[in-house]
Design a protein around this motif. Sequence first.
Motif, PDB file in Angstrom:
ATOM      1  N   LEU A  42       0.832  -1.203   0.000  1.00  0.00           N
ATOM      2  CA  LEU A  42       0.000   0.000   0.000  1.00  0.00           C
ATOM      3  C   LEU A  42       0.869   1.256   0.000  1.00  0.00           C
ATOM      4  O   LEU A  42       0.606   2.210  -0.730  1.00  0.00           O
ATOM      5  N   HIS A  63      -9.874   8.228  -0.310  1.00  0.00           N
ATOM      6  CA  HIS A  63      -9.327   7.131  -1.119  1.00  0.00           C
ATOM      7  C   HIS A  63      -8.336   6.302  -0.304  1.00  0.00           C
ATOM      8  O   HIS A  63      -8.385   5.064  -0.315  1.00  0.00           O
ATOM      9  N   GLU A  67      -8.416   2.372   0.886  1.00  0.00           N
ATOM     10  CA  GLU A  67      -7.322   1.438   0.592  1.00  0.00           C
ATOM     11  C   GLU A  67      -6.766   0.818   1.876  1.00  0.00           C
ATOM     12  O   GLU A  67      -6.424  -0.363   1.913  1.00  0.00           O
ATOM     13  N   HIS A  71      -6.091  -3.028   2.993  1.00  0.00           N
ATOM     14  CA  HIS A  71      -4.712  -3.495   3.179  1.00  0.00           C
ATOM     15  C   HIS A  71      -4.275  -3.602   4.643  1.00  0.00           C
ATOM     16  O   HIS A  71      -3.134  -3.940   4.921  1.00  0.00           O
TER      17      HIS A  71
END
Length: 368
Positions: A42, A63, A67, A71
């Motif tokens: 990531l 965003h 993510e 992750h």
Amino acid sequence: MGAAALPSNGEIATVTVATHPLVLGLQPAALVDNVAHVDWSLLDQIPGDRGGSMPVAIEELEHILKEVKAHKLASPDELSPMKTMAGGSVANTIRGLSAGFGVSCGIIGACGDDEQGKLFVSNMSFNGVNLSRLRMKQGHTAQCVCMVDELGNRTMRPCLSSAVKVQADELTKEDFKGSKWLVLRYAIFNLEVIQAAIRNAKQEGLFVSLDLASFEMVRNFRSPLLQLLESGDIDLCFANEDEAMELLRGEQTTDPEAAAEFLAKHCNWAVVTLAADGCIARHGKEIVRVPAIGEAKATDATGAGDLFAGGFLYGLIKGLSLEECCQVGACSGGSVIRSLGGEVTPENWQWMYKQMQIKDLPLPDIRN
């Protein structure tokens, strides 16, 4: 935007807070941290240097949060893979001084009238911080994503652009009256309010402590920082090794000793923290080097420098020697890296008290 001062003890405060706190922290925008362990992949996808702090827009923050949820790594030591808490360097220092050392503390700034604002107020007031100088405004509270890798190093992406904040012309001498220390963090976008706070603080006889924030901030805005240091108004300055290197960029010598010497020309106390290698500190011509305390492998380095600063300030308030101030700072900094996030758990405060006892350092009166 309308503004109203919050009650001095919040609705859910569990301890009585002083009207004139000994230590005040200026954090123009209240901030909420979202902290999680993530895998390396990531960090490779996110723009900016790994290990640093780079502001992002609200769309990018959302965003990254999405993510991170995809992750994040579960930890056997944590109840939840992601922690949400009041954050920001100054808030971490102030909360630690109040909760762990029993020093009366207050915070100057603004929070939004949203869920994050409520969380910030709840967390800080629960830890005994005076919030009478925290303005509540209509709008968003700042947020930060703190991504922690397998080695405990953190990469931060704060979103401050759309957040409410206190403005320079909102500060008054009354905000500073009766206090002894003002704690600041360098930030170019807060320079006007920082300068106003320093002016008011000096008129009221306060000492001023400055943290250099991040190597990116020093690298990109070195000139205004040097002007701030050369003003003679900064009594105590904290820099980590990366920030110290950036500060001395272009000089013949850029090691931590040289940085401490440079800072000591402008400040009464200068401290360069060296992560697992401890710290170097100077006061006048006196120089000390103190090793780190705690495990070599940190669970999460978030808040280590902030809590070190809190411990060092506690030492100064208690009238301890330079070496003892560094030792308390090392114990305090060592306590926060044992779990996720910049807030010390009750178990880790007890660990810190034990380390202080071993080193024959004066324990806080708040200790159970």
